[in-house]
Enzyme design. Structure first.
Site, PDB file in Angstrom:
ATOM      1  N   SER A  64      54.375   4.700  76.070  1.00  0.00           N
ATOM      2  CA  SER A  64      54.799   4.774  74.660  1.00  0.00           C
ATOM      3  C   SER A  64      55.701   3.642  74.201  1.00  0.00           C
ATOM      4  O   SER A  64      55.943   3.504  73.009  1.00  0.00           O
ATOM      5  CB  SER A  64      55.497   6.107  74.391  1.00  0.00           C
ATOM      6  OG  SER A  64      54.544   7.126  74.338  1.00  0.00           O
ATOM      7  N   LYS A  67      54.321   1.449  71.593  1.00  0.00           N
ATOM      8  CA  LYS A  67      54.335   1.847  70.179  1.00  0.00           C
ATOM      9  C   LYS A  67      55.242   0.949  69.359  1.00  0.00           C
ATOM     10  O   LYS A  67      55.040   0.779  68.160  1.00  0.00           O
ATOM     11  CB  LYS A  67      54.774   3.321  70.066  1.00  0.00           C
ATOM     12  CG  LYS A  67      53.752   4.290  70.703  1.00  0.00           C
ATOM     13  CD  LYS A  67      54.299   5.704  70.821  1.00  0.00           C
ATOM     14  CE  LYS A  67      53.265   6.646  71.464  1.00  0.00           C
ATOM     15  NZ  LYS A  67      53.804   7.993  71.709  1.00  0.00           N
ATOM     16  N   TYR A 191      44.266   3.088  71.470  1.00  0.00           N
ATOM     17  CA  TYR A 191      45.567   3.705  71.792  1.00  0.00           C
ATOM     18  C   TYR A 191      45.768   3.837  73.312  1.00  0.00           C
ATOM     19  O   TYR A 191      46.835   3.501  73.840  1.00  0.00           O
ATOM     20  CB  TYR A 191      45.658   5.072  71.099  1.00  0.00           C
ATOM     21  CG  TYR A 191      46.871   5.875  71.503  1.00  0.00           C
ATOM     22  CD1 TYR A 191      48.130   5.574  70.985  1.00  0.00           C
ATOM     23  CD2 TYR A 191      46.763   6.927  72.414  1.00  0.00           C
ATOM     24  CE1 TYR A 191      49.251   6.300  71.364  1.00  0.00           C
ATOM     25  CE2 TYR A 191      47.874   7.658  72.797  1.00  0.00           C
ATOM     26  CZ  TYR A 191      49.110   7.335  72.278  1.00  0.00           C
ATOM     27  OH  TYR A 191      50.223   8.054  72.667  1.00  0.00           O
ATOM     28  N   TYR A 243      61.767  10.959  71.283  1.00  0.00           N
ATOM     29  CA  TYR A 243      61.201  12.272  70.902  1.00  0.00           C
ATOM     30  C   TYR A 243      62.298  13.296  70.672  1.00  0.00           C
ATOM     31  O   TYR A 243      63.299  12.989  70.035  1.00  0.00           O
ATOM     32  CB  TYR A 243      60.194  12.772  71.959  1.00  0.00           C
ATOM     33  CG  TYR A 243      59.308  11.668  72.442  1.00  0.00           C
ATOM     34  CD1 TYR A 243      58.408  11.076  71.564  1.00  0.00           C
ATOM     35  CD2 TYR A 243      59.385  11.181  73.738  1.00  0.00           C
ATOM     36  CE1 TYR A 243      57.600  10.033  71.978  1.00  0.00           C
ATOM     37  CE2 TYR A 243      58.581  10.138  74.154  1.00  0.00           C
ATOM     38  CZ  TYR A 243      57.699   9.577  73.268  1.00  0.00           C
ATOM     39  OH  TYR A 243      56.914   8.554  73.673  1.00  0.00           O
ATOM     40  N   VAL A 261      56.155   7.555  79.191  1.00  0.00           N
ATOM     41  CA  VAL A 261      55.996   8.471  80.328  1.00  0.00           C
ATOM     42  C   VAL A 261      55.673   7.756  81.646  1.00  0.00           C
ATOM     43  O   VAL A 261      55.586   8.405  82.689  1.00  0.00           O
ATOM     44  CB  VAL A 261      54.947   9.595  80.076  1.00  0.00           C
ATOM     45  CG1 VAL A 261      55.426  10.579  79.028  1.00  0.00           C
ATOM     46  CG2 VAL A 261      53.586   9.021  79.748  1.00  0.00           C
TER      47      VAL A 261
END
Ligand code: GLN
Length: 309
Positions: A64, A67, A191, A243, A261
């Protein structure tokens, strides 16, 4: 400036007895194979000095953290109109929450939860075949880090393509709400490949250095984004980068940061340095357990928290 190598060494000494804590991301089979007993950390300062400790030269799946790079590309393409497709508020929910997406009629809370990142990827794909969009991202990250050896780990991408059912659900949901312009398989193909970018701590800290230096990379001289945009990306990382652990990370560390992760965390001390830390064992919300502990130690020992020392 404090003796950063001595600080990194002291963090390493304190972390070593705990290495192996946390649980690897076993919902992605290829990541389930990673040995959790690893720890590396790199600091790159805005005046171009590099400090490293532990497994800082072992490449890992940035997941992530990608991103942040995709968001930078999307803002470059469509500017502020991106915010019609995705919000800017912390989610307080898991990174792959489906309930929240339905509640908000297919407009994800922010660009760093999975749904938001998938929408951002869809924006970057405009006018491109999926393969070209992957190529654009890879070229961008290599340019940022000034390192042509950065690659995408196809095995990791394939592993997630075979098992990423929740992401398939999120993407279908957004397509139903007309918040994806491209076919679900194409968007997820891109993605999963972006998440499978494989980088070591040093490459990651170099790639993100522009966020610590008002939008330009002082090591390469490349101007990447305006100071205002760098500031805003940092604001999003501070509020949404971890998050439902974002509040806790701000409380303990006090730096804009983005986790993945794969066990990596990228963090920014604005005007001072960029930092990458990696340790694969994750805490309950999917952030690197020891990565966060190490960054808390770093912030405490340097006084770098954006909230003051
Ligand atoms: N590729 C992962 C997923 O979509 C990324 C999640 C993460 O790093 N938090 O589930």
């Amino acid at each position: 400036m404090a003796d950063l190598q001595a600080i990194l060494d002291s963090i390493y000494t304190d972390i070593l007895p705990r290495v192996g804590e946390g649980k690897v991301a076993d919902y992605i089979p290829e990541l389930a194979k990673i040995d959790p007993r690893q720890f590396g950390m790199t600091i790159v300062t805005v005046d171009g000095k590099v400090y490293r400790v532990g497994d800082a030269d072992i490449a890992f799946s940035i997941q992530s953290i990608s991103k942040v790079f995709m968001l930078t590309l999307a803002l470059g393409k469509v500017g502020e109109s991106l915010w019609k497709r995705v919000g800017r508020e912390p989610s307080g929910s898991a990174f792959n929450s489906i309930v929240q997406l339905e509640h908000e009629s297919g407009i994800p809370r922010n660009p760093f939860i999975n749904a938001g990142a998938i929408a951002v990827t869809d924006v970057v794909m405009a006018g491109h075949a999926p393969r070209e969009a992957i190529g654009e991202l890879l070229r961008f990250v290599r340019y940022l880090a000034d390192d042509e050896s950065i690659t995408i780990d196809d095995k990791v991408a394939r592993s997630e393509t075979q098992t990423g059912y929740r992401n398939v659900a999120l993407a279908n949901f957004m397509r139903a709400y007309r918040n994806l312009d491209h076919p679900v398989e194409h968007v997820l193909g891109v993605y999963f490949h972006q998440c499978a970018l494989s980088m070591n701590c040093e490459q990651l800290a170099r790639a993100g250095l522009f966020l610590a230096a008002r939008g330009s990379n002082p090591m390469t001289g490349h101007s990447v984004v305006s100071p205002k945009r760098a500031r805003r990306i940092n604001a999003l990382m501070l509020t949404c980068g971890h998050y439902d652990g974002s509040g806790d990370f701000a409380y303990h560390v006090g730096l804009p940061g983005k986790s993945g992760v794969g066990g990596g965390i990228f963090a920014v001390a604005p005007g001072i340095a960029s930092i990458a830390v990696w340790s694969p064992g994750l805490n309950k919300v999917g952030n690197s357990q020891l990565g966060a502990v190490a960054l808390e130690m770093l912030a405490a020992r340097t006084g770098w928290s954006v909230f003051g020392d």
